[in-house]
Design a protein around this motif. Structure first.
Motif, PDB file in Angstrom:
ATOM      1  N   SER A  69       5.864  15.833  -4.188  1.00  0.00           N
ATOM      2  CA  SER A  69       5.487  15.781  -2.769  1.00  0.00           C
ATOM      3  C   SER A  69       5.854  14.465  -2.099  1.00  0.00           C
ATOM      4  CB  SER A  69       3.983  16.018  -2.621  1.00  0.00           C
ATOM      5  OG  SER A  69       3.248  14.884  -3.058  1.00  0.00           O
ATOM      6  N   GLY A  70       6.408  13.524  -2.871  1.00  0.00           N
ATOM      7  CA  GLY A  70       6.823  12.244  -2.303  1.00  0.00           C
ATOM      8  C   GLY A  70       5.789  11.142  -2.390  1.00  0.00           C
ATOM      9  N   GLY A  71       4.720  11.349  -3.161  1.00  0.00           N
ATOM     10  CA  GLY A  71       3.676  10.336  -3.300  1.00  0.00           C
ATOM     11  C   GLY A  71       3.606   9.774  -4.700  1.00  0.00           C
ATOM     12  N   ILE A  72       2.849   8.699  -4.856  1.00  0.00           N
ATOM     13  CA  ILE A  72       2.574   8.110  -6.165  1.00  0.00           C
ATOM     14  C   ILE A  72       1.068   7.871  -6.245  1.00  0.00           C
ATOM     15  CG2 ILE A  72       2.972   6.179  -7.739  1.00  0.00           C
ATOM     16  CD1 ILE A  72       5.659   5.734  -6.446  1.00  0.00           C
ATOM     17  N   ASP A  73       0.392   8.636  -7.090  1.00  0.00           N
ATOM     18  CA  ASP A  73      -1.061   8.570  -7.215  1.00  0.00           C
ATOM     19  C   ASP A  73      -1.419   7.744  -8.452  1.00  0.00           C
ATOM     20  OD1 ASP A  73      -3.774   8.930  -7.334  1.00  0.00           O
ATOM     21  OD2 ASP A  73      -3.721  11.103  -7.550  1.00  0.00           O
ATOM     22  N   VAL A  74      -2.173   6.663  -8.252  1.00  0.00           N
ATOM     23  CA  VAL A  74      -2.616   5.846  -9.385  1.00  0.00           C
ATOM     24  C   VAL A  74      -4.130   5.912  -9.561  1.00  0.00           C
ATOM     25  CG1 VAL A  74      -0.666   4.250  -9.254  1.00  0.00           C
ATOM     26  CG2 VAL A  74      -2.728   3.782  -7.913  1.00  0.00           C
ATOM     27  N   SER A  75      -4.781   6.841  -8.860  1.00  0.00           N
ATOM     28  CA  SER A  75      -6.243   6.910  -8.915  1.00  0.00           C
ATOM     29  C   SER A  75      -6.768   7.952  -9.890  1.00  0.00           C
ATOM     30  CB  SER A  75      -6.805   7.220  -7.518  1.00  0.00           C
ATOM     31  OG  SER A  75      -6.490   8.540  -7.114  1.00  0.00           O
ATOM     32  N   PHE A  76      -5.886   8.806 -10.455  1.00  0.00           N
ATOM     33  CA  PHE A  76      -6.389   9.931 -11.241  1.00  0.00           C
ATOM     34  C   PHE A  76      -7.155   9.518 -12.505  1.00  0.00           C
ATOM     35  CE2 PHE A  76      -1.936   9.337 -12.485  1.00  0.00           C
ATOM     36  CZ  PHE A  76      -2.011   9.312 -13.868  1.00  0.00           C
TER      37      PHE A  76
END
Length: 336
Positions: free
Chosen positions: A63-70
């Protein structure tokens, strides 16, 4: 066959598979233990949690994002669930822990999704912030401490196995956990969603060009919101699996795993700019990282060299993604 060969050579998955095969042969040559049933089962065991995280991260990167909170999200949802059930003396079936973890993961994911879908700030910045919020709630408001005793149903789930194998030479036993079936189910569902649904096509469209996705009629805000709800659910299930397999709740056990997971997905061919990637590549990239982490010890490689190898894989994976993107830009500028 020629067309199929060209297509294979142009895909990231093909080269990751070659690296996995080469590394496996080297480890087997040096140790003679890589292709034992025990080691294969141990690798499959180690694949479960990073594999679940990898599916969620793959969807975000597409989707074009980078999630570092998972990892922080998973830790908070599982810790809150475990603390609640232990304090209540719960000794019932597994459905309640699973339900609570899924609900909390969905709520925390919705918090991420609401911010990301409504505020024009890079996903990386928002999730850096929410990761600290989740960790702060767990360590401050909930006064997180290690919980050595889990509800019986969670402990039984962690010990449950599909099969058990024994090495005839060493006598060591290895178990393929029941949670491996959960990984298979999540991968199959994610494959179906990404391949055959409007939501999945919308994720690729948003990652490719958000403005074009809006013009094409995709509801971008809704897609982003529900994406992070799904990520929260998958990440929380991964946290529940890790906690059950450890047979204790350690609040910080998952924290810091985001770079390894992102590296695995990028190695598998998902572009850090979004719009491209496959679940096959994600699983291959995760397998490569797991082999580096778990099997290189068979040849006596010290831990710090394994860290160096992981760092090199992160750089290589990111570099390959950047080269592929540059190649696509050059091809798009060549007139028909």
């Amino acid at each position: 066959m020629t067309k199929l060969w060209r297509r294979a050579r142009s895909s990231n998955e093909f080269y990751v598979l070659l690296v996995i095969i080469a590394l496996s042969l080297v480890i087997q040559f040096r140790s003679g233990q890589f292709f034992t049933v025990n080691n294969i089962v141990d690798i499959a065991n180690a694949m479960v949690v990073p594999g679940l995280f990898g599916v969620a991260t793959f969807m975000v990167l597409v989707s074009g994002g980078i999630d570092v909170s998972f990892p922080a999200l998973a830790s908070l949802s599982v810790y809150a669930t475990t603390r609640m059930l232990v304090d209540a003396g719960y000794d019932g079936a597994l459905w309640l822990p699973v339900l609570l973890v899924v609900l909390l993961g969905a709520v925390l994911g919705a918090f991420n999704g609401l911010l990301i879908s409504r505020i024009a700030i890079p996903v990386l910045i928002i999730t850096l912030g929410t990761a600290n919020v989740f960790s702060g709630i767990m360590q401050g408001a909930l006064s997180s401490v290690q919980i050595p005793t889990l509800p019986p149903s969670m402990s039984e789930f962690g010990r449950a196995s599909i099969l058990t194998v024994t090495n005839p030479d060493s006598g060591l036993t290895s178990k393929l956990p029941l949670s491996f079936l959960l990984l298979i189910v999540v991968v199959v569902v994610a494959f179906f969603v990404m391949r055959f649904t409007t939501f999945g096509r919308g994720l690729y469209a948003v990652g490719g060009d958000e403005s074009s996705a809006v013009r094409a009629g995709f509801k971008v805000r809704a897609i982003k919101f529900w994406l992070y709800v799904a990520v929260g659910v998958i990440a929380s299930l991964a946290g529940l699996v890790r906690t059950s397999m450890m047979d204790q709740m350690h609040p910080t056990n998952l924290l810091g795993s985001e770079l390894m997971v992102i590296a695995a997905v990028v190695l598998g061919g998902a572009a850090i700019t979004g719009g491209t990637g496959t679940l096959t590549g994600t699983m291959l990239g995760t397998l490569l990282i797991v082999i580096v982490q778990n099997s290189m010890i068979l040849v006596g490689i010290p831990t710090y060299w394994q860290s160096i190898a992981l760092g090199a894989l992160i750089i290589i994976g990111t570099g390959i993604s950047a080269l592929q993107l540059a190649r696509q830009h050059r091809r798009s500028r060549i007139p028909a």
